[in-house]
Scaffold this active site. Sequence first.
Site, PDB file in Angstrom:
ATOM      1  N   CYS A 171       0.875  -1.082   0.017  1.00  0.00           N
ATOM      2  CA  CYS A 171       0.114  -0.091   0.007  1.00  0.00           C
ATOM      3  C   CYS A 171       0.753   1.119   0.020  1.00  0.00           C
ATOM      4  CB  CYS A 171      -1.025   0.101   1.213  1.00  0.00           C
ATOM      5  SG  CYS A 171      -2.063  -1.301   1.415  1.00  0.00           S
TER       6      CYS A 171
ATOM      7  N   ARG B 213       3.680  -0.184  -5.015  1.00  0.00           N
ATOM      8  CA  ARG B 213       3.460  -0.847  -3.631  1.00  0.00           C
ATOM      9  C   ARG B 213       2.105  -1.380  -3.647  1.00  0.00           C
ATOM     10  NH1 ARG B 213       6.734   1.033   0.331  1.00  0.00           N
ATOM     11  NH2 ARG B 213       5.196   0.505   1.936  1.00  0.00           N
TER      12      ARG B 213
ATOM     13  N   TRP C  95      -2.827  -2.424  -1.782  1.00  0.00           N
ATOM     14  CA  TRP C  95      -2.734  -3.821  -1.913  1.00  0.00           C
ATOM     15  C   TRP C  95      -3.477  -4.526  -0.993  1.00  0.00           C
ATOM     16  CZ3 TRP C  95      -0.288  -8.131   0.471  1.00  0.00           C
ATOM     17  CH2 TRP C  95      -0.227  -9.197  -0.292  1.00  0.00           C
TER      18      TRP C  95
ATOM     19  N   ASN D 243      -1.215   2.027   5.952  1.00  0.00           N
ATOM     20  CA  ASN D 243      -0.740   0.794   5.431  1.00  0.00           C
ATOM     21  C   ASN D 243      -0.344   0.013   6.495  1.00  0.00           C
ATOM     22  OD1 ASN D 243       1.242  -0.718   4.080  1.00  0.00           O
ATOM     23  ND2 ASN D 243       2.885   0.938   3.969  1.00  0.00           N
ATOM     24  N   GLY D 244      -0.410  -1.282   6.215  1.00  0.00           N
ATOM     25  CA  GLY D 244      -0.033  -2.261   7.269  1.00  0.00           C
ATOM     26  C   GLY D 244      -1.211  -3.059   7.585  1.00  0.00           C
TER      27      GLY D 244
ATOM     28  N   GLU E 248      17.238 -17.053  -9.390  1.00  0.00           N
ATOM     29  CA  GLU E 248      16.884 -15.772  -9.829  1.00  0.00           C
ATOM     30  C   GLU E 248      15.969 -15.538 -11.246  1.00  0.00           C
ATOM     31  OE1 GLU E 248      16.271 -13.146  -8.188  1.00  0.00           O
ATOM     32  OE2 GLU E 248      16.191 -11.593  -9.456  1.00  0.00           O
TER      33      GLU E 248
ATOM     34  N   LYS F 218      12.229 -14.525 -11.973  1.00  0.00           N
ATOM     35  CA  LYS F 218      11.899 -13.495 -12.961  1.00  0.00           C
ATOM     36  C   LYS F 218      10.796 -13.943 -13.729  1.00  0.00           C
ATOM     37  CE  LYS F 218      13.191 -10.663 -11.066  1.00  0.00           C
ATOM     38  NZ  LYS F 218      14.016 -10.535  -9.763  1.00  0.00           N
TER      39      LYS F 218
ATOM     40  N   GLU G 276       7.617 -14.227 -12.234  1.00  0.00           N
ATOM     41  CA  GLU G 276       6.879 -13.092 -11.697  1.00  0.00           C
ATOM     42  C   GLU G 276       6.318 -12.220 -12.474  1.00  0.00           C
ATOM     43  OE1 GLU G 276       8.573 -10.754  -8.598  1.00  0.00           O
ATOM     44  OE2 GLU G 276      10.704 -10.802  -9.516  1.00  0.00           O
TER      45      GLU G 276
ATOM     46  N   HIS H 145      17.289 -36.613  -9.577  1.00  0.00           N
ATOM     47  CA  HIS H 145      16.898 -37.263  -8.618  1.00  0.00           C
ATOM     48  C   HIS H 145      15.373 -37.096  -8.314  1.00  0.00           C
ATOM     49  CE1 HIS H 145      20.542 -38.674  -6.844  1.00  0.00           C
ATOM     50  NE2 HIS H 145      21.316 -37.278  -7.612  1.00  0.00           N
TER      51      HIS H 145
ATOM     52  N   LYS I 218       5.756  -4.195  -4.492  1.00  0.00           N
ATOM     53  CA  LYS I 218       7.196  -3.957  -4.394  1.00  0.00           C
ATOM     54  C   LYS I 218       7.937  -4.142  -3.205  1.00  0.00           C
ATOM     55  CE  LYS I 218      11.288  -2.607  -5.958  1.00  0.00           C
ATOM     56  NZ  LYS I 218      12.069  -3.678  -7.032  1.00  0.00           N
TER      57      LYS I 218
HETATM   58  O1  M6R Z   1      12.837  -4.998  -0.716  1.00  0.00           O
HETATM   59  P1  M6R Z   1      13.374  -6.424  -0.553  1.00  0.00           P
HETATM   60  O2  M6R Z   1      14.639  -6.714  -0.981  1.00  0.00           O
HETATM   61  O3  M6R Z   1      13.357  -7.083   1.072  1.00  0.00           O
HETATM   62  O4  M6R Z   1      12.283  -7.313  -1.159  1.00  0.00           O
HETATM   63  C1  M6R Z   1      12.426  -8.682  -0.984  1.00  0.00           C
HETATM   64  C2  M6R Z   1      11.430  -9.410  -1.895  1.00  0.00           C
HETATM   65  O5  M6R Z   1      10.157  -9.076  -1.892  1.00  0.00           O
HETATM   66  C3  M6R Z   1      11.747  -8.968  -3.589  1.00  0.00           C
HETATM   67  O6  M6R Z   1      13.089  -9.132  -3.686  1.00  0.00           O
HETATM   68  C4  M6R Z   1      10.859  -9.822  -4.403  1.00  0.00           C
HETATM   69  O7  M6R Z   1      11.230 -11.282  -4.355  1.00  0.00           O
HETATM   70  C5  M6R Z   1      11.070  -9.300  -5.840  1.00  0.00           C
HETATM   71  N1  M6R Z   1       9.675  -8.997  -6.226  1.00  0.00           N
HETATM   72  C6  M6R Z   1      11.803 -10.128  -7.007  1.00  0.00           C
HETATM   73  O8  M6R Z   1      11.670  -9.455  -7.957  1.00  0.00           O
END
Ligand code: M6R
Length: 617
Positions: free
Chosen positions: A2, A27, A74, A100-101, A492, A496, A499, A515, A612
């Site tokens: 949020c 956010r 969010w 927010n929270g 990683e 990507k 997501e 395995h 984010k």
């Molecule tokens: O702000 P942060 O680095 O703590 O965030 C951690 C994860 O939420 C963040 O890396 C998330 O996995 C990304 N969307 C990956 O692209």
Amino acid sequence: MCGIVGYIGNKKATPVLIDGLLCLEYRGYDSAGIATIEKDSIKVMKDKGRVNNLYNLDGINDLQGTVGIAHTRWATHGKPSKENSHPHMDNSKNFAVVHNGIIENYSDLRDFLSKSGYTFYSETDTEVIPNLIHYYYTNGPVSVLEDKRERFLGAVKSAVFDLKGSYAIEAISPLCPDEIIVVRKDSPLVIGKGNGENFIASDIPAILSHTKDFYLLDDNEFAVVTKDDVRFYDNGLVEHNKSIKNIEWDANAAGKDGYEDYMLKEIYEQPTAIRETIGSRFKLGEKCSFDDIEITKEYLSTVNKIYFVACGTAWHAGLVGKALMEKLCKIPTEVDIASEFRYRNPLIDEHTLCIYISQSGETADTIAALKLAKSHGAKTLAISNVIGSSITREADYSIYTHAGPEIAVASTKAYTSQVALIAILAMYFAETLETTSEAEIEALKSDLIDLPSKIDQILANTDEIKDFAKKVYTEKDMFFLGRGTDYNVALEGSLKLKEISYIHSEAYAAGELKHGPIALVENGVTVIGIITNPHLVEKTISNIQEVITRGAKTLVITNQILPNGHFDYIINIPETNPLISPILSVIPMQLISYYISKFKGLDVDKPRNLAKSVTVE
Ligand code: M6R
């Protein structure tokens, strides 16, 4: 999650609020809304959907108020809908709040307020807050205060004292039309100082075009923001002074700068981000140094275990960190997912150094995991991209990646900067402990310095990557394979793809495939292999051969000379030390996901269901 914005000044608040929300959409983007003080009442405009929808709301352009609060959501409690959108008002319509929270005890508070005659119109946890403010404004010791401002602040304080959970809150009232009251706990909130106007936001980029002077609100700290002044109070409402932080980020750095999407811009910013992160922390022939921290040899010699703790992409950076720390410093290192670490009673004591990686510095699980380690006597070190973020304020030591604001939900430049910074930290520790030869460290420094130009080389010709993405964008499943740090970066690459392209994918240590997971490999499935470690070339090729035999199409990302005719596609990248090769090999994978997402017509910067900054557990 949020995003919150606030404005108080002489201008119409609405455009400032909506502009700020647009910058904060990463956010959360389920619904959006604003509330302004119009003469002697509050006007709320909100709806489900993206921030841009606000422009279509009837009457939005008629709002004249110069004081307002705004929110992009969010969803946690209650589906995305107009009713559940913020701002929320109390029953008397004298108090409007954005939040927010998560209010963990909202159900008890709702019961209490319902029994006291209040009605609720949404499914949210937030709606209890304005009603509690009203309750305390009209009941109990605060309600007899004559000064309306003191009464409003006292009511907000009493309401907040009843809340369990995390919050960043803005509250306005036509009873005190010249101020916005804000408070936070475990959710970020900053106040931007202007000239005859002040700004409030969850994150700096939202208001960076208005000011570079910021107050960073602390946990349990209240602020009363007027157009000319900001007054700070502790949780006993004792007033105190607070210093301003000047944030050097360039406002353009928070814009798209001609790129189609933030993600693409951020991919292309990686050479600069690495250069800035290296900064003056080392030069060839000189030892590494950190202005921001001093970790002594005496202390480091007592450390018998290092933990990297983080979430998502930052966790993947920690995996590379383990290889660096163990190789250069000879200290056993574990890597934990923050949400697991905090609940698994990890073995930590004063001989453990816990390193927390978080781009935003606001990830709830990572912050909680840090607090846990502190309570066990371990020293904590935060790696963040955001100066003054919550995690850096909790940790014993903090160091920063200098990647500039990262806006796209999918992390790119934060990851490569984190790996670069951890490499510098590992060299710094190794030099302090004298655990690796000078020659080896000098060679690694030289490789690090060369990284930006090598990334530029990859980015200069992306045609092959785009072609590959075009061929595979309709697929349903993909696999990523590698060994050592190539496996770390495979994870990683796979994240990507999931997501932003919504393609199911898995990453495996290449030797692990047989395995079990190899059962999933069938004719035509795409497997992406990463091969950058000269010592592991043959082993990894054998594993890729195993999937080729079962009909897989293969793409190999490599800096090695590989035998001809084995693979369907090869993407060559420049050579570097395998300890830091993820910084190069991740780039084609970031671009593959980016282009697949574009070919599928998806929203690259704001993938579904994500936000984010994950400030809830
Ligand atoms: O702000 P942060 O680095 O703590 O965030 C951690 C994860 O939420 C963040 O890396 C998330 O996995 C990304 N969307 C990956 O692209």
